[in-house]
Enzyme design. Sequence first.
Site, PDB file in Angstrom:
ATOM      1  N   HIS A 106       0.816  -1.216   0.000  1.00 40.62           N
ATOM      2  CA  HIS A 106       0.000   0.000   0.000  1.00 40.62           C
ATOM      3  C   HIS A 106       0.850   1.266   0.000  1.00 40.62           C
ATOM      4  O   HIS A 106       0.328   2.369   0.177  1.00 40.62           O
ATOM      5  CB  HIS A 106      -0.965   0.004   1.195  1.00 40.62           C
ATOM      6  N   ASP A 173      -6.503   5.068   9.561  1.00 43.79           N
ATOM      7  CA  ASP A 173      -7.902   5.186   9.123  1.00 43.79           C
ATOM      8  C   ASP A 173      -8.383   3.913   8.421  1.00 43.79           C
ATOM      9  O   ASP A 173      -9.566   3.631   8.376  1.00 43.79           O
ATOM     10  CB  ASP A 173      -8.041   6.341   8.114  1.00 43.79           C
ATOM     11  N   GLU A 283     -10.607  14.171  14.061  1.00 48.32           N
ATOM     12  CA  GLU A 283     -10.041  14.397  12.727  1.00 48.32           C
ATOM     13  C   GLU A 283     -10.830  15.526  12.078  1.00 48.32           C
ATOM     14  O   GLU A 283     -11.587  16.246  12.740  1.00 48.32           O
ATOM     15  CB  GLU A 283     -10.116  13.121  11.859  1.00 48.32           C
TER      16      GLU A 283
HETATM   17  C1  LIG Z   1      -6.525   3.467   1.964  1.00 47.16           C
HETATM   18  C2  LIG Z   1      -5.318   3.781   2.782  1.00 47.16           C
HETATM   19  C3  LIG Z   1      -5.447   4.505   3.962  1.00 47.16           C
HETATM   20  C4  LIG Z   1      -4.334   4.776   4.738  1.00 47.16           C
HETATM   21  N1  LIG Z   1      -4.510   5.450   5.910  1.00 47.16           N
HETATM   22  C5  LIG Z   1      -3.440   5.696   6.686  1.00 47.16           C
HETATM   23  C6  LIG Z   1      -3.591   6.364   7.924  1.00 47.16           C
HETATM   24  O1  LIG Z   1      -4.693   6.727   8.335  1.00 47.16           O
HETATM   25  N2  LIG Z   1      -2.479   6.593   8.669  1.00 47.16           N
HETATM   26  C7  LIG Z   1      -1.245   6.179   8.254  1.00 47.16           C
HETATM   27  O2  LIG Z   1      -0.276   6.387   8.986  1.00 47.16           O
HETATM   28  N3  LIG Z   1      -1.081   5.548   7.090  1.00 47.16           N
HETATM   29  C8  LIG Z   1      -2.139   5.309   6.311  1.00 47.16           C
HETATM   30  N4  LIG Z   1      -1.967   4.673   5.120  1.00 47.16           N
HETATM   31  C9  LIG Z   1      -0.599   4.440   4.644  1.00 47.16           C
HETATM   32  C10 LIG Z   1       0.022   3.185   5.178  1.00 47.16           C
HETATM   33  O3  LIG Z   1       0.614   3.412   6.426  1.00 47.16           O
HETATM   34  C11 LIG Z   1       1.085   2.782   4.175  1.00 47.16           C
HETATM   35  O4  LIG Z   1       0.387   2.457   2.999  1.00 47.16           O
HETATM   36  C12 LIG Z   1       1.982   1.669   4.567  1.00 47.16           C
HETATM   37  O5  LIG Z   1       2.839   1.507   3.484  1.00 47.16           O
HETATM   38  C13 LIG Z   1       1.349   0.379   4.979  1.00 47.16           C
HETATM   39  O6  LIG Z   1       0.998  -0.431   3.895  1.00 47.16           O
HETATM   40  P1  LIG Z   1       1.433  -1.950   3.811  1.00 47.16           P
HETATM   41  O7  LIG Z   1       1.159  -2.621   5.093  1.00 47.16           O
HETATM   42  O8  LIG Z   1       0.818  -2.491   2.573  1.00 47.16           O
HETATM   43  O9  LIG Z   1       3.007  -1.844   3.692  1.00 47.16           O
HETATM   44  P2  LIG Z   1       3.931  -1.810   2.376  1.00 47.16           P
HETATM   45  O10 LIG Z   1       3.489  -0.680   1.519  1.00 47.16           O
HETATM   46  O11 LIG Z   1       3.988  -3.139   1.763  1.00 47.16           O
HETATM   47  O12 LIG Z   1       5.338  -1.458   3.043  1.00 47.16           O
HETATM   48  C14 LIG Z   1       5.568  -0.180   3.580  1.00 47.16           C
HETATM   49  C15 LIG Z   1       7.038  -0.039   3.988  1.00 47.16           C
HETATM   50  O13 LIG Z   1       7.272  -0.888   5.091  1.00 47.16           O
HETATM   51  C16 LIG Z   1       8.259  -1.865   4.764  1.00 47.16           C
HETATM   52  N5  LIG Z   1       7.792  -3.102   5.398  1.00 47.16           N
HETATM   53  C17 LIG Z   1       6.678  -3.825   5.158  1.00 47.16           C
HETATM   54  N6  LIG Z   1       6.600  -4.857   5.998  1.00 47.16           N
HETATM   55  C18 LIG Z   1       7.685  -4.791   6.795  1.00 47.16           C
HETATM   56  C19 LIG Z   1       8.188  -5.565   7.866  1.00 47.16           C
HETATM   57  N7  LIG Z   1       7.540  -6.664   8.317  1.00 47.16           N
HETATM   58  N8  LIG Z   1       9.348  -5.195   8.441  1.00 47.16           N
HETATM   59  C20 LIG Z   1      10.026  -4.106   8.027  1.00 47.16           C
HETATM   60  N9  LIG Z   1       9.603  -3.339   7.013  1.00 47.16           N
HETATM   61  C21 LIG Z   1       8.454  -3.669   6.408  1.00 47.16           C
HETATM   62  C22 LIG Z   1       8.304  -1.917   3.248  1.00 47.16           C
HETATM   63  O14 LIG Z   1       9.556  -2.360   2.779  1.00 47.16           O
HETATM   64  C23 LIG Z   1       8.028  -0.478   2.915  1.00 47.16           C
HETATM   65  O15 LIG Z   1       9.180   0.306   3.054  1.00 47.16           O
HETATM   66  C24 LIG Z   1      -3.063   4.373   4.316  1.00 47.16           C
HETATM   67  C25 LIG Z   1      -2.919   3.651   3.133  1.00 47.16           C
HETATM   68  C26 LIG Z   1      -4.026   3.354   2.373  1.00 47.16           C
HETATM   69  C27 LIG Z   1      -3.861   2.576   1.109  1.00 47.16           C
END
Ligand SMILES: Cc1cc2nc3c(=O)[nH]c(=O)nc-3n(C[C@H](O)[C@H](O)[C@H](O)COP(=O)(O)OP(=O)(O)OC[C@H]3O[C@@H](n4cnc5c(N)ncnc54)[C@H](O)[C@@H]3O)c2cc1C
Length: 428
Positions: A106, A173, A283
């Site tokens: 994400h 969120d 918020e």
């Molecule tokens: C609809 C939506 C709403 C959102 N709302 C919010 C919000 O309200 N507040 C907020 O703070 N963020 C929000 N986000 C953003 C969110 O925090 C980021 O998208 C974040 O990247 C988490 O997504 P993911 O778990 O798919 O991680 P990824 O995108 O897959 O990874 C994110 C980062 O973390 C690293 N990573 C992943 N897993 C691990 C692990 N186990 N150990 C070490 N590093 C790791 C990856 O290499 C990358 O650098 C939102 C995102 C979306 C899509």
Amino acid sequence: MATSPPVPVFLIVFFIIIRLISIVGKLSPWTSTGSLPHQLLSLEMANRLHIDSNATKLASTDFGKLVQANPIAVLYPSSINDIVSLVKFSYNSPNPFTVAARGRGHSLRGQAMAKNGVVLEMSSLKLSSNESGIRVSQNPSLGFYADVGGEQLWIDVLRATLEHGLAPVSWTDYLYLTVGGTLSNAGVSGQSFLYGPQISNVYEMDVITGKGDLVRCSKHMNSDLFYAVLGGLGQFGIITRARIALEVAPNRVKWVRMLYHDFTAFTRDQEHLISINGLDYVEGSLIMHQSPPNNWRASFFSPSDQLKINSLLTKHGIIYCLEAVKYYDDLTIDTVDEEIRQLVKGLRFIPGMMFKKDDSLVGFLNRVRSGELKLREKGMWEVAHPWLNLFVGKSGIMEFNAAVFVDILHKQNHTIGPILLYPLTRHK
Ligand SMILES: Cc1cc2nc3c(=O)[nH]c(=O)nc-3n(C[C@H](O)[C@H](O)[C@H](O)COP(=O)(O)OP(=O)(O)OC[C@H]3O[C@@H](n4cnc5c(N)ncnc54)[C@H](O)[C@@H]3O)c2cc1C
């Protein structure tokens, strides 16, 4: 009641309109990519390493859909040991390669990608490992906590902890994000003014370092690693387990939204609400003709409310929506409405423009999911997301409103997604 400590920071979340600066930066790239697949395939977990184009294509893109980077291979680890072996292999290799953990991808700009390296598809741990999962415990010094695999989704953490009548206190969120992914960013939401972001609510982690060592860390043990990994975008290690603070969960929430046309009154009231005790979430968002009231998030406003809002928009151009929540349970069910009345007394929203909803805790915390499903149906989820998060100091927020919200977004009539705007206290 109201004391007013200074509230110097506002979080502004722009969806859709502005490109996020690149923050991708990885370890040394593999220089002779041709031999990497061959060498990787000699590893013990080779059957979990996929080099086919289906796997690499999936890992070469993310939610942002702004950048693309092809890995050489994708590892679907079945155990933490698979990850340890891969990282060790890279570290000991004469040509170490990029390794990036991918939660659910994400990210917006390739943060979970590994150009010419290996992407770790963390979700496969969830499917087949006994080492992680979600375990709820208690001890005298920490109280309640959950040990959670880095690959776990927050929605699953919520469901599992609620079975014990408990829940984490600080959220994002949207809950279909992984624990490892949000702890590598920050995890900011409407509870952050009270508890800090999610990274402030972690007691301990197990992390695989860049050398392939599995290391336990906390504030008191390997603290450099602990603080580097939290908010570290996966650059300092891979989180395989995080110990998350829990508290007794409420059953339900009272959820209110109040509308303003005066930005000064809106921000002052937001600041006021986070400076007093009583609310569990604060918020806010912008409503414009190009960014309608139920934009993206759970429908809150009924069709007749929306008619009222439309006539306000015609008159004022931009409406600011202050959103607040108070949790309650069986013990406070008889008093919660009066408490809300007292909390909003004296606020300067447009008379009559306060809207209320009563929801379950899960319904409230999982509020973005229904919007996601609707967008998926319309084919509007898998599109580019040039989103931006900004922290703006209190001293600049009026100017920001005038220059960006009014002059650029409203007057130039740009098409936009939701814009969230809410106050945070610097000390959290
Ligand atoms: C609809 C939506 C709403 C959102 N709302 C919010 C919000 O309200 N507040 C907020 O703070 N963020 C929000 N986000 C953003 C969110 O925090 C980021 O998208 C974040 O990247 C988490 O997504 P993911 O778990 O798919 O991680 P990824 O995108 O897959 O990874 C994110 C980062 O973390 C690293 N990573 C992943 N897993 C691990 C692990 N186990 N150990 C070490 N590093 C790791 C990856 O290499 C990358 O650098 C939102 C995102 C979306 C899509």
